[in-house]
Write a protein that holds these residues in place. Sequence first.
Motif, PDB file in Angstrom:
ATOM      1  N   ARG A 178       3.094  -3.219  -4.831  1.00 11.83           N
ATOM      2  CA  ARG A 178       4.008  -4.141  -4.151  1.00 11.83           C
ATOM      3  C   ARG A 178       4.013  -5.505  -4.842  1.00 11.83           C
ATOM      4  O   ARG A 178       3.099  -5.822  -5.600  1.00 11.83           O
ATOM      5  CB  ARG A 178       3.548  -4.387  -2.700  1.00 11.83           C
TER       6      ARG A 178
ATOM      7  N   TYR B  31       3.613  -8.240  -3.097  1.00 13.13           N
ATOM      8  CA  TYR B  31       2.534  -8.935  -2.384  1.00 13.13           C
ATOM      9  C   TYR B  31       1.353  -7.982  -2.266  1.00 13.13           C
ATOM     10  O   TYR B  31       1.411  -6.993  -1.550  1.00 13.13           O
ATOM     11  CB  TYR B  31       3.041  -9.362  -1.002  1.00 13.13           C
TER      12      TYR B  31
ATOM     13  N   VAL C  49      -3.359   5.251  -1.095  1.00 12.26           N
ATOM     14  CA  VAL C  49      -2.771   4.205  -0.245  1.00 12.26           C
ATOM     15  C   VAL C  49      -2.921   2.835  -0.920  1.00 12.26           C
ATOM     16  O   VAL C  49      -1.982   2.037  -0.958  1.00 12.26           O
ATOM     17  CB  VAL C  49      -3.432   4.197   1.153  1.00 12.26           C
ATOM     18  N   MET C  50      -4.105   2.578  -1.488  1.00  9.77           N
ATOM     19  CA  MET C  50      -4.331   1.292  -2.154  1.00  9.77           C
ATOM     20  C   MET C  50      -3.423   1.146  -3.368  1.00  9.77           C
ATOM     21  O   MET C  50      -2.971   0.057  -3.697  1.00  9.77           O
ATOM     22  CB  MET C  50      -5.791   1.163  -2.588  1.00  9.77           C
TER      23      MET C  50
ATOM     24  N   ALA D  14      -7.566   7.686   0.179  1.00  6.56           N
ATOM     25  CA  ALA D  14      -7.506   6.252   0.489  1.00  6.56           C
ATOM     26  C   ALA D  14      -7.059   5.472  -0.755  1.00  6.56           C
ATOM     27  O   ALA D  14      -6.332   4.479  -0.662  1.00  6.56           O
ATOM     28  CB  ALA D  14      -8.864   5.757   0.980  1.00  6.56           C
TER      29      ALA D  14
ATOM     30  N   GLY E 205     -15.082  -1.625   5.964  1.00  5.37           N
ATOM     31  CA  GLY E 205     -13.976  -1.890   6.887  1.00  5.37           C
ATOM     32  C   GLY E 205     -14.243  -1.381   8.277  1.00  5.37           C
ATOM     33  O   GLY E 205     -13.574  -0.486   8.761  1.00  5.37           O
TER      34      GLY E 205
ATOM     35  N   MET F 189      -8.696  -7.452  -0.930  1.00  6.05           N
ATOM     36  CA  MET F 189      -8.985  -7.035   0.451  1.00  6.05           C
ATOM     37  C   MET F 189      -9.389  -8.234   1.306  1.00  6.05           C
ATOM     38  O   MET F 189      -9.809  -8.074   2.435  1.00  6.05           O
ATOM     39  CB  MET F 189     -10.131  -6.018   0.475  1.00  6.05           C
TER      40      MET F 189
ATOM     41  N   LYS G 211      -1.932  -8.533  -1.422  1.00  8.81           N
ATOM     42  CA  LYS G 211      -3.110  -8.929  -0.644  1.00  8.81           C
ATOM     43  C   LYS G 211      -3.146  -8.224   0.708  1.00  8.81           C
ATOM     44  O   LYS G 211      -2.124  -8.047   1.349  1.00  8.81           O
ATOM     45  CB  LYS G 211      -3.056 -10.441  -0.428  1.00  8.81           C
ATOM     46  N   LEU G 212      -4.349  -7.839   1.132  1.00  8.74           N
ATOM     47  CA  LEU G 212      -4.556  -7.258   2.461  1.00  8.74           C
ATOM     48  C   LEU G 212      -5.559  -8.114   3.220  1.00  8.74           C
ATOM     49  O   LEU G 212      -6.478  -8.659   2.624  1.00  8.74           O
ATOM     50  CB  LEU G 212      -5.126  -5.836   2.328  1.00  8.74           C
ATOM     51  N   PRO G 213      -5.427  -8.230   4.531  1.00  5.32           N
ATOM     52  CA  PRO G 213      -6.357  -9.057   5.306  1.00  5.32           C
ATOM     53  C   PRO G 213      -7.615  -8.308   5.734  1.00  5.32           C
ATOM     54  O   PRO G 213      -8.490  -8.861   6.391  1.00  5.32           O
ATOM     55  CB  PRO G 213      -5.526  -9.418   6.538  1.00  5.32           C
ATOM     56  N   THR G 214      -7.731  -7.051   5.336  1.00  2.00           N
ATOM     57  CA  THR G 214      -8.698  -6.123   5.941  1.00  2.00           C
ATOM     58  C   THR G 214     -10.145  -6.611   5.983  1.00  2.00           C
ATOM     59  O   THR G 214     -10.840  -6.415   6.966  1.00  2.00           O
ATOM     60  CB  THR G 214      -8.647  -4.775   5.188  1.00  2.00           C
TER      61      THR G 214
ATOM     62  N   PHE H  28     -13.070  -0.678   1.389  1.00  2.00           N
ATOM     63  CA  PHE H  28     -12.538  -0.488   2.740  1.00  2.00           C
ATOM     64  C   PHE H  28     -13.376   0.533   3.510  1.00  2.00           C
ATOM     65  O   PHE H  28     -13.772   0.295   4.644  1.00  2.00           O
ATOM     66  CB  PHE H  28     -11.082  -0.037   2.694  1.00  2.00           C
ATOM     67  N   LEU H  29     -13.656   1.656   2.873  1.00  2.00           N
ATOM     68  CA  LEU H  29     -14.362   2.725   3.576  1.00  2.00           C
ATOM     69  C   LEU H  29     -15.811   2.354   3.906  1.00  2.00           C
ATOM     70  O   LEU H  29     -16.342   2.740   4.934  1.00  2.00           O
ATOM     71  CB  LEU H  29     -14.332   4.018   2.746  1.00  2.00           C
TER      72      LEU H  29
END
Lengths: 312, 183
Positions: free
Chosen positions: A39, A41, A32-33, A29, A309, A74, A43-46, A305-306
């Motif tokens: 990137r 951008y 992926v982060m 995971a 999320g 996040m 920011k993630l909306p998670t 996240f884990l």
Amino acid sequence: MQSKFNLLGRNLFDLDDYSTDEIVAILEATQVMKQINLRDYKKLPTLKGKTVCTLFFENSTRTRMSFELAASRMSADVVSFSAETSALAKGESLQDTVYTLNAMGIDLYIVRHSCPGSPQLVHKHSSKPVINAGDGRHAHPTQALLDIFSIWERLGSLKGLRIAIVGDVTHSRVVRSNLIGMKKLGAEVVVCGPRTLVPGYLPEIYGCEVEYDLKTALKNADVVMGLRMQIERQREGLFPGLDEYTRHYVLSKETIRWAKKDALIMHPGPMNRGIEILPEIADSEQSLILKQVANGVNVRMAILFLMLGGKA
Amino acid sequence: MNMKSKIMDASAIERAIRRIAHEIVEQNKGLENIYLVGIRSRGVPLAKRLADYLRQIENTEVPVGIIDITLYRDDLSTISHQPVLKGSEIGFDIENANIILIDDVLYTGRTVRAAFDALLDFGRPHKIQLCVLIDRGHRELPIKANYVGKNVPTAQDEIIKVSLAETDGEDSVKIFIRADVEA
């Protein structure tokens, strides 16, 4: 696709609660982060709508910033509690502090305290998932995970690697968490330092080796990790002087030659340049030190996240 | 597991993809600035097959990207299992690109909504089109596909299962009754 593992609502007190497969799931995971953080951008909306509280009873800038940045990226709301500026200074107990924060609707706590077991206490009083951000000499699991991730992404695996950890092992929670995690992923670990700073009982508990001579410890090492000399401890009389420590244990161009060619150099920071490590090594091509810092955010995003999320 | 009916076999799936490839070329007047993006997981092999047909038709290599919508889902707080995070692989600059987003089934539209958000965080494409193998109706968001392999009117308690050789070992589209799947 459904994962075999479920870390939702779990606590992260230390890595001994986590199986090897679960640690690998965290590393994957994290990968992926890392792509997200590369990137433009970031920011993630998670975790929109979740609230995370950093509850720090001990000074720390980098760990707290790393967690806060991870939570913000996040989209979780982050509130910070510092012991010095809080009601704690007015005599409020930890229990009441947690009750108060809980009443404000905190979903997850990130706890640092000089007393081992404090994160467990926060969980007990809040019934919310807790991440241990360092409790006394006991554990610092997210630091270990970011160290492990930094090696794992560079070398593909920890299996069969020889990792030397050098310095003040006695007072290091980073070492304890790393010993558990690295061992689970199949690495061989040798800890090295002056006798007064390396407890003799470690092999029995963690299955590592103990070595007091730097040259012997570094032999065949794929990874060499220096630890911060806790200068404030010199008064305890555990070592005669910093120059003496440096003379025997410094990581320099000269001493690092005893390890494998191109061995990776690591340090959890903050560094005492000139005491446990020389700039020529800390800033070299072999050094992962700044990658460790970047991976700190990556790994903490993955863990948030884990753990948060989804439905806990 | 009790299957209600098999609505597509391997050759029906292939014919649908081939027809869509022709439609893409026709509607876009060629493949200039066209990029395919498959939604994990079954949108990915579909995108690759589509790229193969486009190569045959126009003799042009169309880049294929992958989008993982896990971190953009709006139902994370209601699902009890933990989804596997695999990440996106967009190997091209999507700024001003004409993107064709590909998935296996279009249902509520929520996956596509999440895919839009995930994609737009990589940049600002000129246009996004949507391509699905199956449109089963029951939209909860105002989303419409530009290219559809097959329209399949379904009841809410039915489940459409798309199997692809790359991910499931065979090519087929089947309908199940929800209770049967859960049993």
